[in-house]
Design an enzyme around this catalytic site. Structure first.
Site, PDB file in Angstrom:
ATOM      1  N   LEU A   1       5.031   9.252   5.404  1.00  0.00           N
ATOM      2  CA  LEU A   1       3.784   9.816   4.907  1.00  0.00           C
ATOM      3  C   LEU A   1       3.560   9.298   3.491  1.00  0.00           C
ATOM      4  O   LEU A   1       4.510   9.160   2.719  1.00  0.00           O
ATOM      5  CB  LEU A   1       3.831  11.351   4.881  1.00  0.00           C
ATOM      6  CG  LEU A   1       3.981  12.081   6.215  1.00  0.00           C
ATOM      7  CD1 LEU A   1       4.079  13.586   5.971  1.00  0.00           C
ATOM      8  CD2 LEU A   1       2.820  11.774   7.149  1.00  0.00           C
ATOM      9  N   ASP A   2       2.298   9.031   3.147  1.00  0.00           N
ATOM     10  CA  ASP A   2       1.986   8.651   1.778  1.00  0.00           C
ATOM     11  C   ASP A   2       2.411   9.759   0.826  1.00  0.00           C
ATOM     12  O   ASP A   2       2.498  10.937   1.194  1.00  0.00           O
ATOM     13  CB  ASP A   2       0.478   8.414   1.617  1.00  0.00           C
ATOM     14  CG  ASP A   2       0.020   7.121   2.276  1.00  0.00           C
ATOM     15  OD1 ASP A   2       0.875   6.307   2.670  1.00  0.00           O
ATOM     16  OD2 ASP A   2      -1.196   6.933   2.394  1.00  0.00           O
ATOM     17  N   LYS A   3       2.617   9.378  -0.435  1.00  0.00           N
ATOM     18  CA  LYS A   3       3.060  10.343  -1.439  1.00  0.00           C
ATOM     19  C   LYS A   3       2.115  11.533  -1.548  1.00  0.00           C
ATOM     20  O   LYS A   3       2.540  12.680  -1.661  1.00  0.00           O
ATOM     21  CB  LYS A   3       3.189   9.637  -2.794  1.00  0.00           C
ATOM     22  CG  LYS A   3       3.856  10.470  -3.878  1.00  0.00           C
ATOM     23  CD  LYS A   3       4.098   9.623  -5.124  1.00  0.00           C
ATOM     24  CE  LYS A   3       4.853  10.411  -6.185  1.00  0.00           C
ATOM     25  NZ  LYS A   3       5.143   9.575  -7.377  1.00  0.00           N
TER      26      LYS A   3
ATOM     27  N   THR B   1       0.193  12.773   0.733  1.00  0.00           N
ATOM     28  CA  THR B   1       0.012  13.474   2.011  1.00  0.00           C
ATOM     29  C   THR B   1       1.089  14.524   2.216  1.00  0.00           C
ATOM     30  O   THR B   1       2.273  14.264   2.019  1.00  0.00           O
ATOM     31  CB  THR B   1       0.039  12.464   3.176  1.00  0.00           C
ATOM     32  OG1 THR B   1      -0.882  11.419   2.923  1.00  0.00           O
ATOM     33  CG2 THR B   1      -0.297  13.134   4.480  1.00  0.00           C
TER      34      THR B   1
END
Length: 214
Positions: A49-51, A53
């Site tokens: 997951l992106d930071k 998110t």
């Protein structure tokens, strides 16, 4: 920072908080090493997951489970659903978003009109209140920044996602909400409502999510 939602002999399901990276950065431990240190387990990130998110993240507990689960993601046998908020009016309220991802400046990405190896997402949406709309995104591929770029491409950048034109906010309003997969003969379905961020906690959001259906 994170919360353990479920422990299985082959995997662990985490609710990742916003602002926490997957891996160590500038001397600060990332999510994977934080959970490893707390549990004493050798864990394997099956996806990322992106930071910015938050939400559901799957960690395998054995190399065998990691191979099987990673294969499920690679072969698109895992169903993922994300929730996002935007304060912009979209070009359309539901449908497919498809296009090749091209590198832009400073680590950002753009959605091209070509379809050689496209990022593919289905989305639908519901109004939350005046000037605020909820989006549910079902990515069919797993490209870097795919959902963020997809929503920008329809004129609805995610709130707090300033990299892609979103209005400044207390967090990036993207959350991994539902994760469904099989391992062996067992089927699993996890749902995790967002619990961080002022606008994810307003009462009207519950009705908007309920109105999405299956």
């Amino acid at each position: 920072m994170y919360r353990i939602l479920s422990q299985h002999k082959d995997f662990m399901v985490i609710n990742k908080g916003p602002g926490l990276g997957m891996h160590d950065e500038a001397g600060e431990p990332g999510l994977v090493n934080l959970v490893r240190a707390e549990t004493g387990l050798e864990l394997y990130p099956v996806h990322r997951l992106d930071k910015m998110t938050s939400g559901l993240l799957l960690l395998a507990r054995t190399p065998e489970a990691n191979r099987a689960l990673s294969m499920g993601f690679a072969e698109r046998r895992v169903s993922k659903q994300y929730l996002a908020l935007s304060d912009s009016k979209p070009k359309k309220k539901q449908g497919w978003i498809k296009g090749d991802m091209q590198k832009g400046r400073g680590g950002s990405w753009m959605l091209a009109r070509t379809q050689d190896n496209p990022a593919i997402s289905w989305f639908d949406s519901n109004p939350v209140r005046e000037g605020l709309r909820l989006y549910r995104i079902k990515p069919q591929t797993g490209k870097t920044h795919q959902i963020r770029v997809a929503l920008k491409s329809i004129g609805a950048p995610i709130l707090g996602d300033e990299r892609y034109g979103g209005t400044a906010a207390d967090r990036g309003y993207l959350h991994a909400w539902r994760l469904s997969f099989s391992l062996g003969e067992e089927a699993f379905d996890f749902v995790c409502p967002p619990d961080e961020g002022q606008l994810f906690l307003i009462p009207e959001l519950h009705g908007a999510i309920a109105g999405l259906g299956e």
